[in-house]
Design a protein around this motif. Structure first.
Motif, PDB file in Angstrom:
ATOM      1  N   PRO A 283      52.813  25.695  28.182  1.00  0.00           N
ATOM      2  CA  PRO A 283      54.212  26.049  27.959  1.00  0.00           C
ATOM      3  C   PRO A 283      55.064  24.865  27.481  1.00  0.00           C
ATOM      4  CG  PRO A 283      53.734  25.976  30.307  1.00  0.00           C
ATOM      5  CD  PRO A 283      52.424  25.824  29.587  1.00  0.00           C
ATOM      6  N   ASN A 284      54.529  23.654  27.588  1.00  0.00           N
ATOM      7  CA  ASN A 284      55.261  22.475  27.131  1.00  0.00           C
ATOM      8  C   ASN A 284      55.030  22.166  25.646  1.00  0.00           C
ATOM      9  OD1 ASN A 284      56.365  21.932  29.700  1.00  0.00           O
ATOM     10  ND2 ASN A 284      54.422  21.034  30.314  1.00  0.00           N
ATOM     11  N   LEU A 285      54.185  22.946  24.995  1.00  0.00           N
ATOM     12  CA  LEU A 285      53.901  22.731  23.577  1.00  0.00           C
ATOM     13  C   LEU A 285      54.907  23.510  22.739  1.00  0.00           C
ATOM     14  CD1 LEU A 285      51.846  21.374  21.635  1.00  0.00           C
ATOM     15  CD2 LEU A 285      50.605  23.545  21.637  1.00  0.00           C
ATOM     16  N   ASP A 286      55.606  22.802  21.844  1.00  0.00           N
ATOM     17  CA  ASP A 286      56.600  23.500  21.010  1.00  0.00           C
ATOM     18  C   ASP A 286      55.962  24.034  19.724  1.00  0.00           C
ATOM     19  OD1 ASP A 286      56.525  21.430  19.073  1.00  0.00           O
ATOM     20  OD2 ASP A 286      58.379  20.508  19.781  1.00  0.00           O
ATOM     21  N   ASP A 287      56.746  24.669  18.894  1.00  0.00           N
ATOM     22  CA  ASP A 287      56.250  25.287  17.662  1.00  0.00           C
ATOM     23  C   ASP A 287      55.757  24.272  16.632  1.00  0.00           C
ATOM     24  OD1 ASP A 287      56.691  27.805  18.669  1.00  0.00           O
ATOM     25  OD2 ASP A 287      58.666  28.025  17.727  1.00  0.00           O
ATOM     26  N   ASN A 288      56.159  23.004  16.773  1.00  0.00           N
ATOM     27  CA  ASN A 288      55.707  21.938  15.872  1.00  0.00           C
ATOM     28  C   ASN A 288      54.479  21.212  16.421  1.00  0.00           C
ATOM     29  OD1 ASN A 288      57.806  22.331  13.977  1.00  0.00           O
ATOM     30  ND2 ASN A 288      59.199  21.226  15.326  1.00  0.00           N
ATOM     31  N   MET A 289      53.880  21.785  17.444  1.00  0.00           N
ATOM     32  CA  MET A 289      52.699  21.216  18.113  1.00  0.00           C
ATOM     33  C   MET A 289      52.993  19.852  18.717  1.00  0.00           C
ATOM     34  SD  MET A 289      49.318  22.549  16.477  1.00  0.00           S
ATOM     35  CE  MET A 289      49.203  23.912  15.373  1.00  0.00           C
TER      36      MET A 289
ATOM     37  N   TRP B 213      44.842  26.886  14.796  1.00  0.00           N
ATOM     38  CA  TRP B 213      44.898  28.150  15.524  1.00  0.00           C
ATOM     39  C   TRP B 213      46.305  28.747  15.458  1.00  0.00           C
ATOM     40  CZ3 TRP B 213      48.479  27.954  19.328  1.00  0.00           C
ATOM     41  CH2 TRP B 213      48.831  26.684  19.795  1.00  0.00           C
ATOM     42  N   ARG B 214      47.309  27.934  15.157  1.00  0.00           N
ATOM     43  CA  ARG B 214      48.679  28.456  14.997  1.00  0.00           C
ATOM     44  C   ARG B 214      48.759  29.300  13.728  1.00  0.00           C
ATOM     45  NH1 ARG B 214      52.655  27.911  19.103  1.00  0.00           N
ATOM     46  NH2 ARG B 214      52.737  25.772  19.765  1.00  0.00           N
ATOM     47  N   GLN B 215      48.095  28.845  12.655  1.00  0.00           N
ATOM     48  CA  GLN B 215      48.081  29.585  11.396  1.00  0.00           C
ATOM     49  C   GLN B 215      47.177  30.807  11.490  1.00  0.00           C
ATOM     50  OE1 GLN B 215      46.581  26.084   9.599  1.00  0.00           O
ATOM     51  NE2 GLN B 215      48.402  25.758   8.327  1.00  0.00           N
ATOM     52  N   ASP B 216      46.090  30.652  12.217  1.00  0.00           N
ATOM     53  CA  ASP B 216      45.103  31.722  12.344  1.00  0.00           C
ATOM     54  C   ASP B 216      44.632  31.772  13.794  1.00  0.00           C
ATOM     55  OD1 ASP B 216      42.940  33.435  12.315  1.00  0.00           O
ATOM     56  OD2 ASP B 216      41.916  32.452  10.648  1.00  0.00           O
ATOM     57  N   PRO B 217      45.255  32.604  14.626  1.00  0.00           N
ATOM     58  CA  PRO B 217      44.924  32.659  16.049  1.00  0.00           C
ATOM     59  C   PRO B 217      43.441  32.913  16.346  1.00  0.00           C
ATOM     60  CG  PRO B 217      46.952  33.853  15.639  1.00  0.00           C
ATOM     61  CD  PRO B 217      46.377  33.492  14.284  1.00  0.00           C
TER      62      PRO B 217
END
Length: 189
Positions: free
Chosen positions: A57-63, A101-105
């Motif tokens: 949960p501490n990881l933001d959208d910019n990794m 994995w953000r681009q392709d889960p």
């Protein structure tokens, strides 16, 4: 991909081509794999429970870690002590060609499997690198070089090669070799 990321992809591909292996983490070239792949148990090392494959949960959208500067105070000492020995960026840039994995889960599990093996390979290479600085005899030097060669593919790692790699056997061989070097280590007084 932005320009800086493209440059890193080219750098890691060139390193792979030259069999030059970076054993130091470069989080900026990784897909935050350690924040996703591994499970945490609430303890003195981690303030929360997190299942393997679950995004921290501490990881933001910019990794990037939202609590990076305050990890210790917030109970995430395990994040500070963790070291992938450069396997994270290598999985991201070399094995998965800069994909995330953000681009392709669907890549999350596959990247995790690759990291689990490549991290252990990099740990063995780190240990052998330290041993190479010792006063080894000719036979020991040849054994060390053979072990390093077995941990380094001719070209670059692929998912299939990592999946089939006999990491347990090779780790045992490295351990046996290192135990044989005990005579070179000074015992504390």
């Amino acid at each position: 991909m932005y320009d800086g990321q493209c440059k890193r992809v080219r750098l890691y591909r060139a390193m792979a081509k030259n069999n030059s292996i970076e054993l130091t983490p470069d989080c900026s070239a990784c897909a935050a794999l350690c924040c996703v792949v591994f499970a945490f148990d609430k303890s003195e090392s981690f303030a929360i429970d997190k299942a393997a494959g679950e995004v921290c949960p501490n990881l933001d959208d910019n990794m990037e870690c939202k609590v990076f500067q305050d990890r210790e105070e917030l109970g995430f000492k395990g994040c500070i002590t963790y070291n992938c020995h450069g396997a994270g960026q290598r999985v991201t840039q070399e094995v998965f060609k800069g994909m995330s994995w953000r681009q392709d889960p669907s890549l999350k599990h596959r990247m995790g499997e690759a990291l689990s093996v490549l991290r252990r390979i990099h740990e063995q290479l780190t240990l052998l690198s330290m041993a190479s600085r010792m006063n080894l005899d000719k036979g020991e030097r040849e054994t060390l070089e053979g072990l390093e060669k077995s941990l380094t593919p001719v070209s670059r790692w692929s998912e299939e090669e990592l999946s089939n790699y006999p990491i347990d056997r090779v780790t045992k061989n490295v351990s046996k070799f290192l135990l044989g070097l005990q005579r070179l280590v000074k015992k504390p007084n």
